[in-house]
Design an enzyme around this catalytic site. Structure first.
Site, PDB file in Angstrom:
ATOM      1  N   HIS A  66     -11.512  17.149 -54.469  1.00  0.00           N
ATOM      2  CA  HIS A  66     -12.171  16.817 -52.911  1.00  0.00           C
ATOM      3  C   HIS A  66     -11.160  16.789 -52.104  1.00  0.00           C
ATOM      4  CE1 HIS A  66     -14.459  14.298 -50.381  1.00  0.00           C
ATOM      5  NE2 HIS A  66     -13.424  13.860 -49.946  1.00  0.00           N
ATOM      6  N   GLU A  67      -9.859  16.270 -52.023  1.00  0.00           N
ATOM      7  CA  GLU A  67      -8.782  16.542 -51.073  1.00  0.00           C
ATOM      8  C   GLU A  67      -8.377  18.174 -50.939  1.00  0.00           C
ATOM      9  OE1 GLU A  67      -8.425  14.167 -49.181  1.00  0.00           O
ATOM     10  OE2 GLU A  67      -9.192  12.595 -50.331  1.00  0.00           O
TER      11      GLU A  67
ATOM     12  N   HIS B 183     -10.820  19.518 -48.407  1.00  0.00           N
ATOM     13  CA  HIS B 183     -10.328  19.229 -47.116  1.00  0.00           C
ATOM     14  C   HIS B 183      -9.259  20.584 -46.823  1.00  0.00           C
ATOM     15  CE1 HIS B 183     -12.652  15.849 -46.308  1.00  0.00           C
ATOM     16  NE2 HIS B 183     -12.130  15.045 -47.213  1.00  0.00           N
TER      17      HIS B 183
END
Length: 224
Positions: free
Chosen positions: A94-95, A98
């Site tokens: 998920h990071e 980003h």
């Protein structure tokens, strides 16, 4: 005060539910083994997008994971970095999502970064400005405080789709790279959905807080 509670209680209840759900689903995902560590998963996701220059660092805390677009560093908490479980690779991916948003100039990510200073100012000074404005009967100052709450709410609204998009990228990359099987995918999906719900609660809280003070300050100005 009773009216204020009507604005505060619904988002507070949603936040409590979201946090409880995230805690439960995160714990379950932590018990499900993965083939690699979270750091390795993040590295693979980044490299697959041509982002070999993005560094990955280990930091203290639990779910303190974040991507820093200014220094181009992805920071993972202990379990997300060294953990070899579905929670670790889900959060790490998920990071990494980003970081990919940043590299590809994902429009809402760009807007979010532009809104950070304004939201930071609003979050730190809105209540102070309202209190001083009310005490000194300076409507302009109080309205500036209301605008500060509005900036925080706007940031949260922009941030919400950014978080959902990062989760979508994470699930897609983990499946494509073969780190998550079809049987494991629902566990990762549920955990990331629970994490997203915390952002929904935060957005609702910011909106309700802005509406309360906007209606209160504007209502008082009309009576005056």
């Amino acid at each position: 005060m009773s009216i204020y509670l009507l604005f505060v209680i619904p988002p507070a209840l949603l936040a409590m539910y979201a946090q409880a759900t995230l805690k439960t689903r995160y714990a379950k995902a932590c018990r499900e083994p993965a083939s690699i560590t979270g750091a390795a998963a993040a590295r693979a996701v980044l490299d697959s997008a041509g982002l070999q220059h993005i560094k990955i660092e280990r930091i203290a805390g639990v779910l303190s994971d974040h991507y820093d677009p200014r220094s181009k560093v992805l920071r993972l908490s202990e379990n997300s970095y060294n953990g070899r479980n579905l929670a670790a690779i889900g959060v790490a991916a998920h990071e990494a999502g980003h970081a990919i948003q940043d590299a590809t100039k994902y429009k809402l990510m760009v807007v979010r970064q532009m809104a950070v200073p304004l939201a930071s100012f609003g979050g730190n000074s809105a209540m102070i400005l309202i209190m001083i404005g009310a005490a000194l009967n300076m409507m302009g100052l109080a309205l500036l405080g209301v605008a500060g709450f509005g900036a925080v709410a706007l940031f949260q609204i922009i941030n919400l789709p950014v978080e959902y998009d990062a989760s979508a990228r994470a699930k897609k990359q983990l499946a494509q790279l073969g780190f998550v099987t079809p049987q494991q995918a629902p566990t990762v999906k549920k955990m990331l959905s629970a994490a997203a719900l915390t952002y929904v609660a935060g957005t609702l809280s910011a909106i309700m807080q802005f509406l309360y003070f906007a209606l209160t300050i504007l209502g008082n100005s009309r009576r005056d």
